[in-house]
Design an enzyme around this catalytic site. Structure first.
Site, PDB file in Angstrom:
ATOM      1  N   GLY A 198       7.318  -2.169   1.007  1.00 47.44           N
ATOM      2  CA  GLY A 198       6.304  -1.598   0.111  1.00 47.44           C
ATOM      3  C   GLY A 198       6.113  -0.121   0.361  1.00 47.44           C
ATOM      4  N   ALA A 201       6.732   2.594  -1.078  1.00 50.62           N
ATOM      5  CA  ALA A 201       6.239   3.532  -2.095  1.00 50.62           C
ATOM      6  C   ALA A 201       4.752   3.351  -2.376  1.00 50.62           C
ATOM      7  CB  ALA A 201       7.020   3.344  -3.402  1.00 50.62           C
ATOM      8  N   GLY A 202       4.141   2.350  -1.751  1.00 50.35           N
ATOM      9  CA  GLY A 202       2.766   2.001  -2.112  1.00 50.35           C
ATOM     10  C   GLY A 202       1.729   2.847  -1.392  1.00 50.35           C
ATOM     11  N   GLN A 203       0.463   2.542  -1.718  1.00 48.59           N
ATOM     12  CA  GLN A 203      -0.621   3.394  -1.207  1.00 48.59           C
ATOM     13  C   GLN A 203      -0.894   3.188   0.286  1.00 48.59           C
ATOM     14  OE1 GLN A 203      -4.562   2.856  -2.504  1.00 48.59           O
ATOM     15  NE2 GLN A 203      -4.468   0.621  -2.499  1.00 48.59           N
ATOM     16  N   ARG A 226      -4.741  -6.885  -5.117  1.00 48.23           N
ATOM     17  CA  ARG A 226      -5.647  -7.433  -6.133  1.00 48.23           C
ATOM     18  C   ARG A 226      -6.403  -6.305  -6.811  1.00 48.23           C
ATOM     19  NH1 ARG A 226     -11.191  -9.770  -3.504  1.00 48.23           N
ATOM     20  NH2 ARG A 226     -11.205  -8.519  -1.624  1.00 48.23           N
ATOM     21  N   ASN A 273       2.876 -13.349  -4.853  1.00 52.29           N
ATOM     22  CA  ASN A 273       3.492 -12.726  -3.678  1.00 52.29           C
ATOM     23  C   ASN A 273       4.283 -13.673  -2.787  1.00 52.29           C
ATOM     24  OD1 ASN A 273       2.596 -10.202  -4.409  1.00 52.29           O
ATOM     25  ND2 ASN A 273       0.695 -10.341  -3.255  1.00 52.29           N
ATOM     26  N   GLY A 301       0.494  -7.595   3.493  1.00 48.04           N
ATOM     27  CA  GLY A 301       0.398  -7.961   2.078  1.00 48.04           C
ATOM     28  C   GLY A 301      -0.377  -9.262   1.905  1.00 48.04           C
ATOM     29  N   ASP A 355     -10.701  -6.406   9.424  1.00 52.42           N
ATOM     30  CA  ASP A 355     -12.000  -7.085   9.429  1.00 52.42           C
ATOM     31  C   ASP A 355     -12.686  -6.895  10.784  1.00 52.42           C
ATOM     32  OD1 ASP A 355     -11.284  -8.258   6.834  1.00 52.42           O
ATOM     33  OD2 ASP A 355      -9.776  -9.282   8.035  1.00 52.42           O
ATOM     34  N   HIS A 395      -7.936 -14.047   6.358  1.00 52.86           N
ATOM     35  CA  HIS A 395      -8.362 -12.742   5.833  1.00 52.86           C
ATOM     36  C   HIS A 395      -8.788 -12.965   4.374  1.00 52.86           C
ATOM     37  CE1 HIS A 395      -8.573  -8.520   4.954  1.00 52.86           C
ATOM     38  NE2 HIS A 395      -7.647  -8.618   4.029  1.00 52.86           N
TER      39      HIS A 395
END
Ligand SMILES: NC(=O)C1=CN([C@@H]2O[C@H](COP(=O)(O)OP(=O)(O)OC[C@H]3O[C@@H](n4cnc5c(N)ncnc54)[C@H](O)[C@@H]3O)[C@@H](O)[C@H]2O)C=CC1
Ligand SMILES: O=C([O-])CC(=O)C(=O)O
Length: 327
Positions: free
Chosen positions: A13, A15-17, A94, A107, A132, A161, A189
């Site tokens: 992942g 390229a993700g945030q 989400r 996923n 993820g 958490d 989680h």
């Protein structure tokens, strides 16, 4: 640069945030330490590889002394070849109104494919953390599809958490986050997670006595930690990223370097301890030492703990049932 052989770290992942915060900190040395070079093996979907290359350009522009190389790929086997560690971040996040478990079917297939690749290509002692969502069940799918890879080395992240709760406790009790010991987040989680202060101490006293407000603990702290992810989505319009990356680094850093006898929360494969069904990936208190984690044993539960545990473990069992065809 240090003469040490670089550690190979797969990150999915890319390229993700979350990875936009995570990769720079790994390259800076926040996981393995200031003397250990790293090679980043970055996986994303074909359509995201241009964006990953852009991130690599930025990594290059940081001139990190410890960054010994990068690999950009859409092939999981290439990404996991000879790795020492892996962060499984790649998956859909989400959006407003969804629960994390709504991502299960979207996923789950990703983790089946990546489990098979891990099995083929990774070093057997590679440390894996799934970020993820739904992280616990995705980690279970990963483990089930990597039968020749040690299940003990597959974990999921519940550290965000844990960290969220520490800050709330510290601010309520006018303590430093580091003062708090023997605190744990149990279970999934998800909103059923159980932030448990029963054993927690600070400066030699029970945290529950210092705070002295059981109603605040049950009615404010527990739900606030459990729904913090949704609150961030509501406020930011996107799910937490920098704090998630930070928690992933804390998780892996502590696993590698140890916790000096302190408890941390990690979701790890259940061995049946505390009657939690074997094989579920469940948040537990662990102590890390010499590159391993040890589950904290010998705890006894009161009725409230038993009720909270039953709820979150029950949800993990339901999630397992929902993906049984992938296990
Ligand atoms: N466990 C935790 O405490 C937390 C978990 N998360 C979860 O982390 C995940 C990632 O979040 P973000 O980075 O914000 O999402 P994002 O949407 O910004 O990035 C996800 C990346 O994964 C990639 N991806 C999708 N399928 C892939 C596959 N099969 N292989 C490789 N890459 C793939 C996408 O192309 C994208 O670049 C989400 O599931 C999110 O819910 C987020 C915050 C905290
Ligand atoms: O809530 C989400 O979807 C993202 C996440 O897992 C968190 O922030 O804890």
């Amino acid at each position: 640069m240090s003469a040490q052989t670089p550690k190979r770290i797969a990150v999915t992942g890319a390229a993700g945030q979350i990875c936009y915060a995570l990769l720079f900190r790994i390259a800076k040395g926040d996981v393995y330490g200031p003397d250990q070079p790293v090679i980043l093996q970055l996986l994303d979907l074909p359509q995201a590889l241009d964006a990953v290359r852009g991130v690599v350009m930025e990594l290059e522009d940081c001139a990190f002394p410890l960054l010994a190389g990068t690999v950009v790929t859409d092939d999981p086997v290439t990404a996991f070849t000879d790795i020492d560690a892996a962060f499984f971040v790649g998956s859909r996040p989400r959006t407003k109104g969804m629960e994390r478990r709504d991502l299960l079917s979207a996923n789950a297939e990703i983790f089946r494919v990546q489990g098979e690749a891990l099995d083929k290509a990774a070093k057997r002692d590679a440390k894996c953390v799934v970020v993820g969502n739904p992280a616990n069940t995705n980690a279970m799918i990963l483990a089930a599809n990597a039968p020749n890879f040690p299940t003990e080395n597959i974990t999921a992240m519940i550290r965000l958490d844990h960290n969220r709760a520490l800050t709330q406790f510290a601010s309520k009790a006018d303590l430093h986050v580091d003062d708090i010991e023997r605190f744990v987040v149990w279970g999934n989680h998800s909103p059923t997670m159980f932030a448990d202060w029963t054993e927690a101490e600070a400066k030699g006293r029970k945290l529950s006595e210092i705070i002295g407000d059981e109603t605040w603990y049950r009615e404010t702290l527990i739900p606030q930690v459990a729904t913090r992810g949704a609150a961030i989505i509501e406020a930011r319009g996107a799910s937490s990223a920098a704090s998630a990356a930070n928690a992933a680094i804390d998780h892996m850093h502590d696993w590698i370097h140890g916790t000096d006898g302190k408890w941390v929360s990690m979701a790890v494969p259940s061995t049946g301890l505390y009657d939690i069904p074997e094989g579920l990936m469940v948040g537990l208190p662990v102590i890390c030492k010499d590159g391993h984690y040890e589950r904290v044993e010998g705890l006894e539960f009161n009725d409230f703990q038993k009720e909270m545990m039953a709820r979150t473990v029950g949800e993990l069992e339901e999630e397992r049932e929902a993906v049984s065809d992938l296990l």
